[in-house]
Each structure stands twice: as C-alpha cells, then as structure tokens.
Design an enzyme around this catalytic site. Structure first.
Site, mmCIF file in Angstrom:
data_model
loop_
_atom_site.group_PDB
_atom_site.id
_atom_site.type_symbol
_atom_site.label_atom_id
_atom_site.label_comp_id
_atom_site.label_asym_id
_atom_site.label_seq_id
_atom_site.Cartn_x
_atom_site.Cartn_y
_atom_site.Cartn_z
ATOM 1 N N ARG A 155 0.870 -1.190 0.000
ATOM 2 C CA ARG A 155 0.000 0.000 0.000
ATOM 3 C C ARG A 155 0.895 1.225 0.000
ATOM 4 O O ARG A 155 1.830 1.302 0.811
ATOM 5 C CB ARG A 155 -0.866 0.023 1.272
ATOM 6 C CG ARG A 155 -1.842 -1.124 1.367
ATOM 7 C CD ARG A 155 -2.304 -1.326 2.803
ATOM 8 N NE ARG A 155 -1.172 -1.629 3.687
ATOM 9 C CZ ARG A 155 -1.249 -1.744 5.000
ATOM 10 N NH1 ARG A 155 -2.401 -1.560 5.609
ATOM 11 N NH2 ARG A 155 -0.184 -2.026 5.732
ATOM 12 N N GLY A 276 -9.690 5.940 -4.466
ATOM 13 C CA GLY A 276 -9.056 6.396 -5.696
ATOM 14 C C GLY A 276 -7.696 5.729 -5.805
ATOM 15 O O GLY A 276 -7.489 4.651 -5.259
ATOM 16 N N CYS A 279 -4.732 1.805 -8.063
ATOM 17 C CA CYS A 279 -5.029 0.373 -7.962
ATOM 18 C C CYS A 279 -6.522 0.085 -7.978
ATOM 19 O O CYS A 279 -7.036 -0.442 -8.960
ATOM 20 C CB CYS A 279 -4.392 -0.205 -6.703
ATOM 21 S SG CYS A 279 -2.608 -0.309 -6.851
HETATM 22 N N1 LIG Z 1 1.053 1.779 -6.773
HETATM 23 C C1 LIG Z 1 0.614 0.791 -6.015
HETATM 24 O O1 LIG Z 1 0.242 0.980 -4.841
HETATM 25 C C2 LIG Z 1 0.561 -0.615 -6.557
HETATM 26 C C3 LIG Z 1 0.421 -1.682 -5.648
HETATM 27 C C4 LIG Z 1 0.368 -2.972 -6.159
HETATM 28 C C5 LIG Z 1 0.435 -3.187 -7.529
HETATM 29 N N2 LIG Z 1 0.543 -2.121 -8.379
HETATM 30 C C6 LIG Z 1 0.635 -2.416 -9.808
HETATM 31 O O2 LIG Z 1 2.011 -2.356 -10.183
HETATM 32 C C7 LIG Z 1 2.160 -1.785 -11.480
HETATM 33 C C8 LIG Z 1 3.028 -0.548 -11.409
HETATM 34 O O3 LIG Z 1 2.391 0.403 -10.572
HETATM 35 P P1 LIG Z 1 3.144 1.742 -10.122
HETATM 36 O O4 LIG Z 1 2.212 2.444 -9.197
HETATM 37 O O5 LIG Z 1 4.524 1.421 -9.682
HETATM 38 O O6 LIG Z 1 3.188 2.507 -11.522
HETATM 39 P P2 LIG Z 1 4.067 3.767 -11.928
HETATM 40 O O7 LIG Z 1 3.366 4.431 -13.010
HETATM 41 O O8 LIG Z 1 4.432 4.532 -10.691
HETATM 42 O O9 LIG Z 1 5.420 3.125 -12.482
HETATM 43 C C9 LIG Z 1 5.517 2.472 -13.693
HETATM 44 C C10 LIG Z 1 6.900 2.761 -14.252
HETATM 45 O O10 LIG Z 1 7.091 1.949 -15.415
HETATM 46 C C11 LIG Z 1 7.784 2.719 -16.373
HETATM 47 N N3 LIG Z 1 7.574 2.131 -17.687
HETATM 48 C C12 LIG Z 1 6.447 2.142 -18.445
HETATM 49 N N4 LIG Z 1 6.660 1.490 -19.604
HETATM 50 C C13 LIG Z 1 7.939 1.054 -19.578
HETATM 51 C C14 LIG Z 1 8.733 0.316 -20.480
HETATM 52 N N5 LIG Z 1 8.252 -0.096 -21.642
HETATM 53 N N6 LIG Z 1 10.019 0.047 -20.129
HETATM 54 C C15 LIG Z 1 10.510 0.471 -18.952
HETATM 55 N N7 LIG Z 1 9.801 1.172 -18.061
HETATM 56 C C16 LIG Z 1 8.521 1.460 -18.366
HETATM 57 C C17 LIG Z 1 7.214 4.128 -16.220
HETATM 58 O O11 LIG Z 1 8.078 5.109 -16.768
HETATM 59 C C18 LIG Z 1 7.080 4.225 -14.705
HETATM 60 O O12 LIG Z 1 8.232 4.769 -14.089
HETATM 61 C C19 LIG Z 1 0.746 -1.527 -11.986
HETATM 62 O O13 LIG Z 1 0.315 -2.642 -12.703
HETATM 63 C C20 LIG Z 1 -0.051 -1.391 -10.701
HETATM 64 O O14 LIG Z 1 -1.392 -1.740 -10.876
HETATM 65 C C21 LIG Z 1 0.627 -0.845 -7.923
#
Ligand SMILES: NC(=O)c1ccc[n+]([C@@H]2O[C@H](COP(=O)([O-])OP(=O)(O)OC[C@H]3O[C@@H](n4cnc5c(N)ncnc54)[C@H](O)[C@@H]3O)[C@@H](O)[C@H]2O)c1
Length: 460
Positions: A155, A276, A279
């Site tokens: 989280r 919001g 996720c």
């Molecule tokens: N944020 C959360 O709390 C959370 C928790 C559990 C799971 N998730 C899941 O994890 C995943 C990532 O979430 P996040 O919040 O870290 O997203 P984010 O947007 O903060 O980070 C994603 C990163 O991936 C990079 N990226 C995108 N395309 C790329 C590519 N082709 N090559 C290299 N880098 C690339 C982006 O530049 C960005 O820095 C999502 O699927 C989300 O649903 C998020």
C-alpha cells in the site's frame, strides 16, 4: 541472486530497493530517462516514507543500480521483475502495451530467464506473456523463457513495511525451477534477514508471512479479486452512510460494531468520498471487463464502481446545499493525494472534486503536505498554497478531501476565526462533529448527521 527490475515507479522502486536490502544484486531500469537521471542523482521521483533510507543503504552497499538501458539491466539477471504501469484503457480494460513492449526487449536476449509479472494484470496475461516472449525471441534466434506471477500487495504510504512484513507472498508458477528461484528470492524476507527501517532496533516477533504457491492464473486472479473486494467493502460502508443520513444513525458506530466481527474485520469500512489511486478503481474496472468478456455476470463490481463515482456527486450536492451559489465562492481544499502519506494523485477523488468546483466557477485554493507538485501538473487555474491556514483565510468553505493526520492537529479555533464563513465539509470523516460544532463551525461529513442517536458502544 542477480535481479532486474523493469519500471521504476512505486512498485519497482520499493521491490528493487527492498530486495537489494535483503541481499540480492539489483539493476533497475525505466524507459523514462529523466526518472533514471533523478534516481542516479540520488533523488526519489516519488514520496514514500522510508524508501529513501532503504535505497541509500542498498546503493552504498553496491547492491542497487539504475540504468536507462534495459538490455544492460536484463542481460546479467537470472530473474526479471516486470513492474511497469498497466493503466486503464477507455474501455476499462488494462492497457498491457508496456508489458508487450518489455517482452520484446527481454526476448531480444539469448539466454533463458525467469520473467516475473509483478504489475497487476488480468488473468491469462502470464500465458500471453510466455507466448509473446517465445515468439519475439524466435526472431532473435533466442531462448525459452519461464514466466511466473508474483502480485504485489503493498500500500502506498506504508509500502516498505508491507514489503518486508507481508501477510502473504503469492507466487504463480508452472514449473519447479521457477518456484525454487522465487523461494530463494524471498528467503531473506521469509526468514527476517534484512535491516528493517520500520522497526528499530528489531522487528516485533510475529508470524512469518505465508508463502502461497499457485497456478499463474490463480495468482493473477488473487490480486484482482483482493482489490475488488476491498473496493466493495468501501462502497458498502458508503451506502450505509447514506442510509444513516436518512435514518439518523451514525455510520461510524455502525461500521465499528460490524468490524468487531472477525468475519468482517474493521478495515476498509470508512465512509466518505470513496476510493481512488492507481489500484482499486482501475483494477475493479479491469476485473469487471474481464468477467464480462468471459460471459460472467459481475454486476456487483459495476455497482461498486457506480457507487464510488457517485460519492463525488454527493459531496458536490453537500457543497451546493451549504453554499447555495458556488460561483465565485472562495473554497479552500485540504488534501489532494488519493490517500495520506503519498504524493500520488492518480485517480484521486480530490482532483476530480477540484475540477468540478472549477467547472462551477468557484475560486479554489488548495494544499497538501506532499502532493502539491503532482497536483499542479494536472490542475491548472488553482492557487496552491503550502500553509493550510492561508488556504482557510477568508474562505467561504473548507473541504477536507484527504485525511492527513496533520489536518486533525490544526488549530481549528484559529481557522474558525479566520474564515469568511466557518463552514467545513469533511469528506473523510476525519474530524469530530461535536468538537467542530462546539468551536462554532457549520460542519458536515458523511453518514454522521447532527441529530443521530448516540447508543454507547462498550469496549473492554
Ligand atoms: N502503486 C501501487 O500501490 C501498486 C500496488 C500494487 C500493484 N501495483 C501495480 O504495479 C504496477 C506498477 O504500478 P506503479 O504504481 O509502480 O506505476 P508507476 O506508473 O508509478 O510506475 C511504472 C513505471 O514503469 C515505467 N515504464 C512504463 N513502460 C515502460 C517500459 N516499456 N520500459 C521500462 N519502463 C517502463 C514508467 O516510466 C514508470 O516509471 C501496476 O500494474 C499497478 O497496478 C501498484
């Protein structure tokens, strides 16, 4: 073990830093070169409590590096964590183009590796990913890749503690070697062999996390099913809040008593402006579309989405009712992030509320302890002010939209004197109605009407 992490967002940075702290050698990469430069300059592109310390220690120990070159990160790794974003498409389905893009880059390598989906993806993505890796790899005369799913449950705001002390680690695999590698990767976490920045000097004795080995499809489903259920709980509490407003109950008394039943549990029963972030909203949508596409009626989730979106309408109705005319009224906004302790404003209800206020021509001043910069990028025409007292000064109404602890500690007596009209609409039920009214505020919140009956809950 040598690991690569692709995607340096919330999940990638926490995963990479914590696994490096746990003793692995991690190279992390991102296709956003500015982000890599920021990281290489020793700065964090996100706000996550405790992450800076973990990252610094891992870098100083030489176990964590950042590069903009994906091939360099992936080349020497035995296992690769995909942590790229999976945002919603217009249709509500997950956009998997970043995963596809990454698959192409990994496939260009000629050595077999374990590729782990950590991004949240719909069921059957693992199968597609394996197929894509092997098809793209064939062009490069390449290797056979193994795929696993390892959904992330952290989280934002408590991500470091969540990563080091998870309730469960879920791995979806289809062969023994992948299971062995993932057990090895998580061994330090399972055995508590890491420097925990959350608990000093040592972590409290507790249950070791459960390590669940499932099929890939089950692991993918577990993540969507968990997030959807959490959203459903919040939506349920919100409908209860509406009922309380009509019938004179107090939603906090109701949900508190409900939560004491261990079959229900107390968390995610907070009524207010709704959920919001990056996720819950998108995962519920994607899960619902996945069900639809496969001929399964999951109307329950559609209703959850509808109820959640409706919270903003309900708040706007409260604003209109209190102010009569919204146009040209000075409205102060406390909180922009989708929840406290993060600077993440993606799908934040507060951002949508500010847009609606602007659409009704209110004059909006807003603050947040850490999310102003990210909000500025998506909210033109708003005056952002760091000091919450200046946001309140001369305002016709103050809306509390993110329940930061700081806002509970404000000098509300002073605010009451300094507002043009001491009107507070607390969309997160963060303040005490009786205390606010005793101070002289006109005060409204969700599901806690002024004349509610006050039965006493006796606790031990
Ligand atoms: N944020 C959360 O709390 C959370 C928790 C559990 C799971 N998730 C899941 O994890 C995943 C990532 O979430 P996040 O919040 O870290 O997203 P984010 O947007 O903060 O980070 C994603 C990163 O991936 C990079 N990226 C995108 N395309 C790329 C590519 N082709 N090559 C290299 N880098 C690339 C982006 O530049 C960005 O820095 C999502 O699927 C989300 O649903 C998020």
């Amino acid at each position: 073990m040598r690991l690569a992490v692709i995607g340096c967002g919330y999940v990638g940075l926490v995963t990479g830093s914590c696994l490096a702290e746990a003793g692995h050698d991690v190279v992390a990469t991102d296709n956003d070169q500015a982000r890599i430069q920021t990281l290489n300059a020793g700065r964090l592109p996100i706000h996550e409590p405790g992450l800076d310390g973990v990252m610094e220690r891992a870098r100083a120990a030489g176990r964590l590096r950042f590069t903009g070159n994906c091939a360099e990160a992936v080349g020497a790794a035995e296992a690769i964590f995909i942590c790229v974003g999976t945002p919603p498409l217009e249709s509500g389905e997950a956009d998997l183009s970043a995963i596809d893009n990454v698959a192409r880059q990994i496939a260009a390598l000629r050595s077999p590796k374990l590729v782990i989906e950590k991004s949240t993806v719909p069921a059957q993505t693992g199968q597609q990913l394996r197929r894509a890796l092997n098809v793209y790899g064939r062009d490069a005369g390449g290797a056979i890749f193994r795929v696993a799913s390892n959904p992330e449950f952290l989280r934002e705001g408590t991500a470091i503690g969540d990563f080091f002390h998870p309730d469960r680690i879920v791995i979806g695999v289809e062969d023994q070697e992948s299971e062995r590698q993932l057990r090895e990767i998580y061994r330090p976490i399972l055995e508590g062999r890491f420097h925990c920045p959350v608990h000093q000097p040592s972590c409290p004795a507790g249950r070791a996390p459960a390590f669940l080995v499932t099929t890939i499809a089950s692991a993918e489903l577990i993540k969507h099913a968990s997030n959807s259920f959490l959203g459903l709980k919040i939506a349920y509490a919100n409908v209860l809040a509406d009922l309380c407003e009509r019938l004179g109950g107090d939603v906090e008394e109701v949900t508190r008593a409900m939560g004491m039943d261990p079959r229900i549990g107390p968390q995610f029963l907070n009524a207010g402006l709704g959920f919001g972030g990056f996720c819950l909203p998108k995962d519920i949508q994607a899960f619902n579309r996945l069900a639809e596409r496969n001929g399964v009626d999951f109307t329950l989730l559609k209703e959850t989405e509808r109820i959640n979106k409706g919270r903003i309408d309900q708040l706007m109705e409260k604003v209109r009712k209190a102010l009569w005319v919204v146009k040209e009224k000075k409205i102060g906004v406390l909180g922009l992030a989708f929840k406290p302790n993060t600077d993440d404003v993606r799908f934040a209800p507060a951002i949508e509320v500010v847009r609606r206020l602007q659409a009704e021509r209110a004059v909006v001043r807003a603050t947040d302890p850490v999310a102003i910069e990210k909000a500025r990028a998506v909210l033109p025409g708003v005056e952002f002010i760091e000091d919450p007292y200046r946001v309140a000064l001369g305002a016709d109404a103050l809306l509390l939209l993110t329940e930061w602890a700081d806002y509970r500690q404000l000098d509300w007596k002073r605010i009451c004197k300094e507002m043009a009209r001491p009107l507070v609409i607390d969309a997160r039920n963060a303040l005490s109605p009786s205390e606010m009214r005793a101070l002289g505020f006109e005060y409204d919140s969700f599901g806690r009407p002024e004349l509610s009956a006050k039965p006493t809950l006796v606790t031990a």
